[in-house]
Design an enzyme around this catalytic site. Structure first.
Site, mmCIF file in Angstrom:
data_model
loop_
_atom_site.group_PDB
_atom_site.id
_atom_site.type_symbol
_atom_site.label_atom_id
_atom_site.label_comp_id
_atom_site.label_asym_id
_atom_site.label_seq_id
_atom_site.Cartn_x
_atom_site.Cartn_y
_atom_site.Cartn_z
ATOM 1 N N ASP A 49 5.767 -5.728 -10.859
ATOM 2 C CA ASP A 49 6.338 -5.875 -9.518
ATOM 3 C C ASP A 49 7.010 -7.228 -9.332
ATOM 4 O OD1 ASP A 49 5.605 -3.473 -8.480
ATOM 5 O OD2 ASP A 49 3.767 -4.194 -7.544
ATOM 6 N N LYS A 71 10.867 -4.614 -6.071
ATOM 7 C CA LYS A 71 11.980 -4.658 -5.133
ATOM 8 C C LYS A 71 12.447 -6.095 -5.020
ATOM 9 C CE LYS A 71 8.968 -5.234 -1.170
ATOM 10 N NZ LYS A 71 8.706 -4.922 0.210
ATOM 11 N N MET A 186 2.650 -9.121 4.501
ATOM 12 C CA MET A 186 4.044 -8.710 4.741
ATOM 13 C C MET A 186 4.462 -9.034 6.171
ATOM 14 S SD MET A 186 3.893 -5.033 2.783
ATOM 15 C CE MET A 186 2.278 -4.563 3.341
#
Ligand code: SAH
Length: 278
Positions: A49, A71, A186
Site C-alpha cells: 500500500d 492509492k 483518515m
C-alpha cells in the site's frame, strides 16, 4: 525461538501458494514484528500500500517481486477487486504472497474483502498484526491514549465513511468523549468538519485535540491545541498527512518522550531508503 513462532514453517508445500496479510506498522521498519519481518524475507511477491514506508521495502531480498497496489493523492489507483484478483492469482500460481498494509490489517484496512476473496478460491492465509497508527503516534508523541484519571477507554473512528455523504454519529461520539479518547483515522481532509461537528454537538472551544503528522517517520510533526485553534495550526504547519487526530483530555497529559528515539528511527528509515535506491 523464531522458528517456533513463525507461522509459515509448517507450510512445507510451496506448490500450494500462501498469502500472509501483514501489518507494516506506521512507518519505521524497526516497528515491524519479527513475524512480519520473516514473512517479508520469505515472500516471493509483496503487494504493498501507499502507507508502507520505503525503509520496509528495503528489507526485501533481491529476488522478491514488489507491486504497488495502493492509492496516490487521495485517489484509488487500483480497485479493491483487482487487488483481490492479484492476490488470488499469485497464490494459485504457487507463490508466497505478502499483502503488506500500513499499520494493522484489522483497522481501516479492507482486510475482510481480501480474506473473503481468498476463501472463495480456497487460498490459505494468515494475518500478522502490526502497530496501528494510533499506537505509533501515541508512543512517538508522548500523548497517552488512556489515563487513569481522565480517559478510561479509547475509540478508533473515522469521519471518512464508505458512503461519502454519510457522517459518524456525532451525538454519540461527543457524549462519549467526556472520559474517553477519540482517535480519528483518515481525518486530515475533514479536520474542519470534525472540529465544527464536535463543537456543534456540545464540546467546548477549549477541548484538547492533537494532530500527529507522519508519525514514527523522520517527517513526524505533532501539533497540540484546542478545537478553537487546531485548524489554523495545521494549516500554518502545512500538514501533509498521513495524519492522525487525537481528541480528549489525554492531549494535556503529554509525556516528555525523548526526541532521540524518533531521530534514531528516522535516520534508520533514511539510510535504508537510500540503500534501496542505490
Ligand atoms: N491500517 C492502518 C490505518 C489505515 S487508514 C493502521 O492501523 O494504522 C489510513 C490512516 O491511518 C491515515 O489517513 C492516517 O489517519 C493513519 N495513519 C497511517 N499511518 C500514519 C502515520 N505514520 N502517521 C499518522 N497517521 C497515520
Amino acid at each position: 525461538m523464531i522458528r517456533l513462532i513463525h507461522s509459515l514453517d509448517s507450510k512445507n508445500n510451496r506448490d500450494a501458494g500462501f498469502v500472509s496479510i501483514v501489518g507494516a506498522g506506521p512507518g519505521d521498519a524497526e516497528l515491524l514484528t519479527i513475524k512480519a519481518f520473516k514473512a517479508l524475507q520469505e515472500a516471493d511477491i509483496v503487494l504493498f500500500d501507499w502507507l508502507v514506508d520505503k525503509s520496509i521495502l528495503a528489507l526485501l531480498g533481491e529476488k522478491t517481486e514488489t507491486e504497488f497496489v495502493g492509492k496516490r493523492c487521495g485517489k484509488h489507483s487500483m480497485h479493491q477487486d483487482v487487488i483481490c484478483d492479484l492476490m488470488v492469482k499469485h497464490a494459485l500460481s504457487g507463490k508466497r504472497v505478502v499483502r503488506l498494509k500500513g499499520g494493522d490489517p484489522a483497522i481501516f484496512a479492507r482486510t475482510v474483502e481480501e480474506t473473503q476473496a481468498l476463501e472463495k478460491h480456497n487460498v490459505e492465509y494468515c494475518i500478522i498484526p502490526g502497530i496501528t497508527a494510533a499506537s505509533g503516534a501515541s508512543a512517538s508523541s508522548g500523548i497517552p491514549l488512556t489515563h487513569r484519571d481522565y480517559s478510561q477507554s479509547v475509540i478508533f473512528t473515522t469521519a471518512s465513511l464508505k458512503n461519502v455523504d454519510s457522517e459518524p454519529n456525532w451525538k454519540e461520539l461527543v457524549h462519549k468523549s467526556a472520559k474517553q479518547t477519540l482517535v480519528f483515522y483518515m481525518g486530515l481532509g475533514k479536520l474542519n468538519l470534525i472540529v465544527n461537528r464536535l463543537k456543534e454537538y456540545g464540546l467546548e472551544d477549549s477541548f484538547p485535540i492533537a494532530v500527529i503528522d507522519n508519525a514514527c517517520t523522520i517527517n513526524q510533526s505533532v501539533m497540540t491545541g484546542t478545537l478553537h485553534d487546531i485548524v489554523r495550526k495545521s494549516i500554518c504547519n502545512q500538514i501533509q498527512g498521513p495524519a492522525i487526530i487525537i481528541c480528549g483530555e489525554v492531549v494535556q497529559h503529554r509525556q516528555n518522550v525523548s526526541a532521540i528515539t524518533t531521530q534514531a528511527l528516522g535516520k534508520y528509515a533514511l539510510n535504508t531508503t537510500e540503500s534501496a535506491l542505490a
